[in-house]
Design a protein around this motif. Structure first.
Motif, mmCIF file in Angstrom:
data_model
loop_
_atom_site.group_PDB
_atom_site.id
_atom_site.type_symbol
_atom_site.label_atom_id
_atom_site.label_comp_id
_atom_site.label_asym_id
_atom_site.label_seq_id
_atom_site.Cartn_x
_atom_site.Cartn_y
_atom_site.Cartn_z
ATOM 1 N N ALA B 49 0.828 -1.217 0.000
ATOM 2 C CA ALA B 49 0.000 0.000 0.000
ATOM 3 C C ALA B 49 0.859 1.263 0.000
ATOM 4 C CB ALA B 49 -0.936 0.000 1.210
ATOM 5 N N ASN B 50 1.964 1.245 0.756
ATOM 6 C CA ASN B 50 2.824 2.422 0.815
ATOM 7 C C ASN B 50 3.653 2.590 -0.456
ATOM 8 O OD1 ASN B 50 3.056 4.094 3.540
ATOM 9 N ND2 ASN B 50 2.353 2.016 4.007
ATOM 10 N N ARG B 51 4.172 1.491 -0.939
ATOM 11 C CA ARG B 51 4.980 1.546 -2.158
ATOM 12 C C ARG B 51 4.123 1.973 -3.357
ATOM 13 N NH1 ARG B 51 10.421 1.265 -4.348
ATOM 14 N NH2 ARG B 51 10.022 0.861 -6.525
ATOM 15 N N THR B 56 2.989 5.601 -8.109
ATOM 16 C CA THR B 56 2.188 6.640 -8.780
ATOM 17 C C THR B 56 3.026 7.882 -9.101
ATOM 18 O OG1 THR B 56 1.457 7.733 -6.724
ATOM 19 C CG2 THR B 56 0.062 5.936 -7.579
ATOM 20 N N ARG B 57 4.165 8.038 -8.425
ATOM 21 C CA ARG B 57 5.011 9.217 -8.691
ATOM 22 C C ARG B 57 5.901 9.004 -9.922
ATOM 23 N NH1 ARG B 57 1.853 12.536 -6.598
ATOM 24 N NH2 ARG B 57 0.600 10.641 -6.775
ATOM 25 N N ILE B 58 6.074 7.755 -10.340
ATOM 26 C CA ILE B 58 7.013 7.468 -11.442
ATOM 27 C C ILE B 58 6.606 8.164 -12.744
ATOM 28 C CG2 ILE B 58 8.102 5.660 -12.833
ATOM 29 C CD1 ILE B 58 7.945 3.817 -10.376
ATOM 30 N N VAL B 119 6.423 8.489 4.153
ATOM 31 C CA VAL B 119 6.482 7.880 2.812
ATOM 32 C C VAL B 119 6.026 8.905 1.784
ATOM 33 C CG1 VAL B 119 5.439 6.126 1.319
ATOM 34 C CG2 VAL B 119 6.250 5.514 3.626
ATOM 35 N N ARG B 120 4.943 9.565 2.087
ATOM 36 C CA ARG B 120 4.444 10.609 1.189
ATOM 37 C C ARG B 120 5.508 11.705 1.006
ATOM 38 N NH1 ARG B 120 -0.999 12.410 -0.417
ATOM 39 N NH2 ARG B 120 -1.987 10.651 0.628
ATOM 40 N N LEU B 223 8.323 2.451 7.128
ATOM 41 C CA LEU B 223 7.602 1.182 7.300
ATOM 42 C C LEU B 223 8.176 0.386 8.464
ATOM 43 C CD1 LEU B 223 7.181 0.148 3.573
ATOM 44 C CD2 LEU B 223 5.313 0.443 5.208
ATOM 45 N N GLN B 224 9.508 0.370 8.550
ATOM 46 C CA GLN B 224 10.186 -0.378 9.612
ATOM 47 C C GLN B 224 9.750 0.129 10.986
ATOM 48 O OE1 GLN B 224 12.265 -2.886 9.104
ATOM 49 N NE2 GLN B 224 13.212 -3.160 11.115
#
Lengths: 233, 233
Positions: B49-51, B56-58, B119-120, B223-224
């Protein structure tokens, strides 16, 4: 309706149409001379060589517009505009064919040798406008497309009539843009109307279209001054 | 050779490889846990979900890279990267299939509901980096591709082995990226090596690659911290 309320769909479309119509560069003296068959081969060549710089900015501004959208559906819809100009045999190649057709040296055109300082400035200013404004305003600045197909149509006819020394098959760029321009213009207008829901956003869209018209006008002013002189008309 | 002279081709490639290798996120504790089969379904889902936000930024950063180039041949070469992610059934769709495969609710993923603030921030910082740097540096920041196909290969194998509850056909994204990533990495490296002809430009390219590695690392740190906690390993 108070002055700060948003216009309804039809009134907003009509406002955009009227503001664009009044300022669109089809009425610029240089275009009038062109369409009346009064440009010399040298003047026509100057237009083709200078306008080439504008053409090369189109895929760049469209890539900037893509980069402003978080919506994949929008990007998929807008994407083809880049390939319509960059693709093999597409817009930029057709413009170079037009350059051949008027007797320009293709390599010199591609090196922008004949591009006037004010033309370069105006075209770069358009890219900067798109870079620095919102997605909605950047898209709204493309609304000049709404008026382009008609201009291309009149131009193709005028060139065939007045400049028979330009081979008709090199005019393909203008003909190609008629259906593509109409499709693009419909998508652009739809996007702008759907998203400009407040009076402020609508005003920003009108301002973007006006600025774009000013830029196109400035491009022709530079050609007029340098290749025609203000006393000619 | 003095310290300010540019490296030769091989030495520069080796330098990029070494700096990237040392910092690439395949060695991040979260990836180690993932590849050893030690993530819970919830942790795996959090990663997907985070990745997704990164994914979407690529196309956005690739559109920015397109907009930075005045060279149509380059734009034609780079273009497919946008469609590789945005196109019907391509990258983003395959990632959503992966989201289905791990049991995430697709709409929630698309609304970025589970995306952590850091992440964002990291992903947006990557887009900002590309926006604010030169074409050469923006392209150099994509050099992490050089290491990605191997990671995708190991990941696909590890998931099949350790997470049999994820249907194998939903892992297609990783497999798809192996040949595409290799082709992309070759083009990227060729571009960077051909244009980074001074010591200053070479240093800027290395710095861009290092920054990108830091950004990918930061994404996994978030995430960690949130899903594993630092005491776990």
């Amino acid at each position: 309706l108070g002055p700060c309320e948003a216009l309804g769909r039809e009134a907003f479309v009509e406002r955009l149409r009227a503001e664009g119509q009044a300022r669109y560069h089809d009425k610029h003296p240089f275009h009038l001379l062109m369409h009346e068959g009064k440009l010399s081969p040298e003047q026509l060549r100057a237009w083709v060589a200078n306008r080439y710089y504008y053409q090369t900015r189109i895929p760049i501004k469209d890539a900037l517009i893509l980069s402003k959208s978080d919506d994949r559906a929008f990007r998929r819809m807008w994407m083809h505009r880049i390939t319509d100009h960059d693709g093999e045999g597409e817009g930029l190649d057709l413009w170079l064919k037009l350059a051949d057709g008027v007797g320009l040296e293709r390599d010199a055109v591609m090196r922008y040798e004949q591009v006037l300082p004010a033309v370069r400035f105006a075209c770069d200013a358009y890219v900067d406008f798109v870079r620095q404004h919102s997605l909605l305003e950047a898209v709204a600045s493309s609304l000049t497309e709404y008026f382009a197909p008609d201009l291309h149509q009149r131009r193709a006819a005028a060139w065939e009539q007045h400049y028979p020394w330009v081979k008709a098959e090199t005019l393909q760029y203008f003909r190609n843009r008629i259906p593509k321009g109409k499709r693009d213009a419909d998508q652009t207008l739809e996007f702008v109307v759907a998203r400009a829901r407040t009076a402020e956003l609508q005003a920003a869209c009108v301002a973007a279209l006006v600025r774009k018209c000013e830029i196109l006008w400035a491009l022709l002013d530079a050609l007029q001054l340098h290749y025609v002189g203000r006393a000619t008309r």
